[in-house]
Design an enzyme around this catalytic site. Sequence first.
Site, PDB file in Angstrom:
ATOM      1  N   MET A   1       0.842  -1.197   0.000  1.00 20.03           N
ATOM      2  CA  MET A   1       0.000   0.000   0.000  1.00 20.03           C
ATOM      3  C   MET A   1       0.882   1.254   0.000  1.00 20.03           C
ATOM      4  SD  MET A   1      -3.454  -0.963   2.009  1.00 20.03           S
ATOM      5  CE  MET A   1      -2.922  -0.584   3.645  1.00 20.03           C
TER       6      MET A   1
ATOM      7  N   HIS B   1       9.032   1.759   3.623  1.00 21.93           N
ATOM      8  CA  HIS B   1      10.072   1.811   4.640  1.00 21.93           C
ATOM      9  C   HIS B   1      10.971   0.601   4.404  1.00 21.93           C
ATOM     10  CE1 HIS B   1       7.570  -1.249   6.468  1.00 21.93           C
ATOM     11  NE2 HIS B   1       6.557  -0.397   6.569  1.00 21.93           N
TER      12      HIS B   1
ATOM     13  N   HIS C   1       9.430  -2.782   3.494  1.00 20.94           N
ATOM     14  CA  HIS C   1       9.039  -2.981   2.083  1.00 20.94           C
ATOM     15  C   HIS C   1      10.266  -3.296   1.229  1.00 20.94           C
ATOM     16  CE1 HIS C   1       5.633  -0.231   3.366  1.00 20.94           C
ATOM     17  NE2 HIS C   1       4.985  -1.242   2.831  1.00 20.94           N
TER      18      HIS C   1
ATOM     19  N   GLN D   1      -2.607 -12.020   7.988  1.00 19.91           N
ATOM     20  CA  GLN D   1      -2.766 -11.759   6.549  1.00 19.91           C
ATOM     21  C   GLN D   1      -2.010 -12.800   5.729  1.00 19.91           C
ATOM     22  OE1 GLN D   1      -2.609  -7.785   4.551  1.00 19.91           O
ATOM     23  NE2 GLN D   1      -0.497  -8.318   4.128  1.00 19.91           N
TER      24      GLN D   1
ATOM     25  N   VAL E   1      10.975  -6.488   9.698  1.00 19.14           N
ATOM     26  CA  VAL E   1      12.144  -5.606   9.859  1.00 19.14           C
ATOM     27  C   VAL E   1      11.839  -4.638  11.002  1.00 19.14           C
ATOM     28  CG1 VAL E   1      13.619  -3.879   8.754  1.00 19.14           C
ATOM     29  CG2 VAL E   1      12.737  -5.803   7.420  1.00 19.14           C
TER      30      VAL E   1
ATOM     31  N   SER F   1       6.398   0.014  10.232  1.00 18.03           N
ATOM     32  CA  SER F   1       5.023   0.083   9.738  1.00 18.03           C
ATOM     33  C   SER F   1       4.791   1.488   9.197  1.00 18.03           C
ATOM     34  CB  SER F   1       4.043  -0.172  10.892  1.00 18.03           C
ATOM     35  OG  SER F   1       2.759   0.301  10.563  1.00 18.03           O
TER      36      SER F   1
HETATM   37  O1  PAF Z   1       0.003  -5.625   3.569  1.00 15.08           O
HETATM   38  C1  PAF Z   1      -0.445  -4.743   2.810  1.00 15.08           C
HETATM   39  O2  PAF Z   1       0.200  -3.728   2.545  1.00 15.08           O
HETATM   40  C2  PAF Z   1      -1.826  -4.930   2.223  1.00 15.08           C
HETATM   41  O3  PAF Z   1      -2.697  -5.491   3.132  1.00 15.08           O
HETATM   42  C3  PAF Z   1      -1.841  -5.691   0.871  1.00 15.08           C
HETATM   43  C4  PAF Z   1      -1.347  -7.120   1.051  1.00 15.08           C
HETATM   44  C5  PAF Z   1      -0.979  -4.966  -0.121  1.00 15.08           C
HETATM   45  C6  PAF Z   1      -3.270  -5.771   0.331  1.00 15.08           C
HETATM   46  O4  PAF Z   1      -3.805  -4.508   0.125  1.00 15.08           O
END
Ligand code: PAF
Length: 272
Positions: free
Chosen positions: A21, A25, A28, A144, A167, A176
Amino acid sequence: MLQEADRLLHEGKTIAFVPTMGCFHDGHLALMREGQKHGDALIVSIFVNPAQFGPTEDFQTYPRELNQDIRLAESVGVDVVFAPEANAMYDRGHETYVNLETLPRGLCGLSRPDHFRGVATVVAKLFNIVKPHVALFGKKDYQQLAVIRRLARDLSYDIKVVGVPTVREADGLAMSSRNTYLSKEQRRSALALYESLQLAQELVAQETKDAGKLIEKASRLIVSYPDTKVDYVTLCDPDTLEDVERVDRPSLMALAVWVGRTRLIDNAILTP
Ligand code: PAF
């Protein structure tokens, strides 16, 4: 299907995919670097998915840094950034959603009842659009990851789902995008999440196995920090996410904590 993905597939390339999304950071970037090891080409999506936010949640204020994100993605060698508009993902009249029966019920599902339906739906759509061979998700969002692993199996996606370790900042706070909401004082209180997981692990190492006791001690430590409120602290089976009563085998401690108006999550596998 995404044109660039189609081209890569025609060239016989293996596609690794990191859905995000945005507001990148180091967490990612770690996903992206790991992704590069799993494919010839790496596609990253950036989409703040309205379907996974509740009506009173932070969809509007969620940090958006598209230009900076594109630069960062380029800097780590991402091949394609896919950043669709909301209406490109959810057409007018959209009414198909992906629901899982039990995995979304506990943990974050208790206070975010439609969250995983939104996540599962957008991830299924992204899988269809990007057609990756491998997809990578952070273990900070443990539930998730479990939901997506199940979804990939249940809907027969031929996609390998890879979980990547959380991380952390130098003091242990899990990275986050929502950490950007914290004031200086709240940033100190946010350490409560990591500290409570550490405490629980120490107690388990000293032979405390009773889940109730561990949850109580972790919760007490959390609320000893200013401006914190426990959403949940739970101990569960790492695969089924069903509650465990005793930690006599590796068990997941997962927690969500309000720090001011910011809800943060973290987790650890506690090993006796
Ligand atoms: O973890 C995330 O950033 C979101 O939940 C995802 C997996 C991209 C789905 O929108």
